[in-house]
Design a protein around this motif. Structure first.
Motif, PDB file in Angstrom:
ATOM      1  N   ALA A  32       3.352  -2.822   9.496  1.00 48.89           N
ATOM      2  CA  ALA A  32       4.215  -2.283   8.443  1.00 48.89           C
ATOM      3  C   ALA A  32       3.887  -0.842   8.107  1.00 48.89           C
ATOM      4  N   ALA A  33       2.599  -0.510   8.125  1.00 52.69           N
ATOM      5  CA  ALA A  33       2.193   0.852   7.806  1.00 52.69           C
ATOM      6  C   ALA A  33       2.021   1.701   9.051  1.00 52.69           C
ATOM      7  N   GLY A  34       2.363   1.138  10.222  1.00 52.22           N
ATOM      8  CA  GLY A  34       2.282   1.901  11.460  1.00 52.22           C
ATOM      9  C   GLY A  34       0.879   2.042  12.001  1.00 52.22           C
ATOM     10  N   ALA A  35      -0.029   1.138  11.607  1.00 53.14           N
ATOM     11  CA  ALA A  35      -1.422   1.255  12.045  1.00 53.14           C
ATOM     12  C   ALA A  35      -1.613   0.884  13.502  1.00 53.14           C
ATOM     13  N   ASP A  39       0.804  -1.211   0.000  1.00 53.49           N
ATOM     14  CA  ASP A  39       0.000   0.000   0.000  1.00 53.49           C
ATOM     15  C   ASP A  39       0.842   1.269   0.000  1.00 53.49           C
ATOM     16  N   ASN A  40       2.106   1.158   0.371  1.00 47.20           N
ATOM     17  CA  ASN A  40       2.995   2.318   0.435  1.00 47.20           C
ATOM     18  C   ASN A  40       4.294   1.995  -0.280  1.00 47.20           C
ATOM     19  N   SER A  41       4.313   2.186  -1.595  1.00 43.50           N
ATOM     20  CA  SER A  41       5.516   1.894  -2.357  1.00 43.50           C
ATOM     21  C   SER A  41       6.578   2.927  -2.046  1.00 43.50           C
ATOM     22  N   LEU A  42       7.832   2.588  -2.374  1.00 45.95           N
ATOM     23  CA  LEU A  42       8.921   3.527  -2.142  1.00 45.95           C
ATOM     24  C   LEU A  42       8.681   4.826  -2.901  1.00 45.95           C
ATOM     25  N   ALA A  85      -2.058   4.829   6.300  1.00 44.39           N
ATOM     26  CA  ALA A  85      -2.816   3.626   6.637  1.00 44.39           C
ATOM     27  C   ALA A  85      -4.260   4.019   6.899  1.00 44.39           C
ATOM     28  N   PRO A  86      -5.209   3.170   6.538  1.00 43.60           N
ATOM     29  CA  PRO A  86      -6.622   3.507   6.751  1.00 43.60           C
ATOM     30  C   PRO A  86      -6.937   3.738   8.225  1.00 43.60           C
ATOM     31  N   GLU A 138      -4.641   9.172   5.892  1.00 43.77           N
ATOM     32  CA  GLU A 138      -5.389   8.226   5.071  1.00 43.77           C
ATOM     33  C   GLU A 138      -4.648   7.965   3.761  1.00 43.77           C
ATOM     34  N   PRO A 139      -4.762   6.750   3.218  1.00 45.37           N
ATOM     35  CA  PRO A 139      -4.146   6.473   1.908  1.00 45.37           C
ATOM     36  C   PRO A 139      -4.685   7.433   0.845  1.00 45.37           C
TER      37      PRO A 139
END
Length: 258
Positions: A87-90, A31-34, A149-150, A256-257
Motif C-alpha cells: 500500500a505504501a509502495g515499500a 500511515d499515509n492519510s489523504l 514508508a520506512p 521516510e515517514p
C-alpha cells in the motif's frame, strides 16, 4: 463518490488477495492519510513539470489510491498494485518488486508508458500498464510519489570490502574503467534528481542488480541517451553487486515517514 466509499467497494472485491497483501494495504493507508498526501502535492517529487498540463491535486491522489487498490477502469483485483508493491509502495527484496514510495511522479509515469509501449519489456507490468488509461498512470504515479514508508535495511552478510568498493563507485566511480560516479546523476545521498532520475538509496539490492544486468544485456533500453546502458556495459557482476548492496543500506530521508 467519497474516497471512503470507493475504498470500501474496492476492498470488497479484493477477497482473493493474500492476507499479507491486505495487511500491508491497511498499514500503508493508516500511515499515509489523504491529508498527509495532499500536503506533499507541492513536493518536487510529486510534480510532473512540463510533461503533464495540470498539477497534481487531491482528486488525482484519490484516483491514484483507487488504482493502486485494483480500482482501475479496466482493472480488478488482478490489477492491484498493492498486491506486489504494498500500500505504501515499500515493495519487497526478491528483485522482482521494487520500492515505489517517493519515486518522482514523472519517472514512474514514464516507466508505465514504456511498459505499455514495449520500450521497457516486462511480462507482468506491460499487461498492467496497457490496461491503465493515461490519467490512471498519472494518478497512481503521483500517489506513490507522495507516499512514505520506512526504509527496510538489507539483511544478510556482505563482505565489507565489497561494500567499500560499492561506496567508491557511488562517490567517485572508476576512472580506469570509465565508470562515472553514481552521485553525478542520482545525487550526493542517492536520493535521486526529480523529475527524471530515480533514487538509489534504500532500493532493494537484488532489484538494482537485475536492472543493471538488463541494461548491460540490452533488454532494458529506455533511459535518456542510453546513459545507463553505456555505464552498465562497463560494469562487472561484482561492480553491480557492490554498488547495489551499498545503496540498499543507505537510508533515504526523502521517503521516510515524517
Amino acid at each position: 463518490m467519497s474516497l471512503s466509499k470507493k475504498l470500501s467497494l474496492v476492498l470488497a472485491g479484493l477477497s482473493i488477495v493474500p492476507f499479507i497483501a491486505v495487511a500491508q494495504m491497511s498499514s500503508g493507508i493508516e500511515d499515509n492519510s489523504l491529508a498527509d498526501l495532499e500536503a506533499r502535492l507541492s513536493d518536487e517529487r510529486t510534480l510532473f513539470n512540463v510533461t503533464v498540463d495540470e498539477a497534481p491535486d487531491d482528486d488525482l491522489l484519490e484516483l491514484g489510491r483507487l488504482v493502486a487498490m485494483g480500482g482501475a477502469e479496466n482493472g480488478g483485483s488482478g490489477m492491484a498494485c498493492i498486491t506486489c508493491h504494498g500500500a505504501a509502495g515499500a515493495g519487497e527484496g526478491s528483485g522482482a518488486f521494487p520500492r515505489l514510495t517517493g519515486l518522482p511522479g514523472w519517472y514512474s509515469y514514464k516507466q508505465l508508458n514504456d511498459y505499455a509501449s514495449g520500450a521497457r519489456p516486462n511480462e507482468i507490468m506491460s499487461g498492467v500498464a496497457q490496461r491503465l488509461t493515461d490519467r490512471e498512470r498519472e494518478a497512481v504515479s503521483a500517489y506513490y510519489a507522495a507516499m512514505r514508508a520506512p526504509h527496510i535495511p538489507s539483511i544478510g552478510e556482505v563482505d565489507q570490502a565489497l561494500l567499500q568498493w560499492g561506496g567508491q563507485l557511488a562517490a567517485v566511480g572508476s576512472a580506469e574503467r570509465g565508470i562515472p560516479a553514481c552521485v553525478n546523476c542520482h545525487g550526493a545521498q542517492g536520493t535521486g534528481n526529480p523529475p527524471s532520475v530515480p533514487y538509489l538509496a534504500g532500493q532493494y539490492a537484488d532489484y538494482m542488480v537485475y536492472q543493471l544486468e538488463l541494461w548491460k544485456d540490452g533488454v532494458r533500453d529506455n533511459d535518456a541517451m542510453n546513459v545507463m546502458s553505456a555505464i552498465a556495459e562497463k560494469m562487472s557482476s561484482e561492480d553491480m553487486r557492490a554498488v547495489s548492496e551499498y545503496y540498499a543500506r543507505v537510508a533515504n530521508p526523502l521517503t521516510e515517514p515524517e
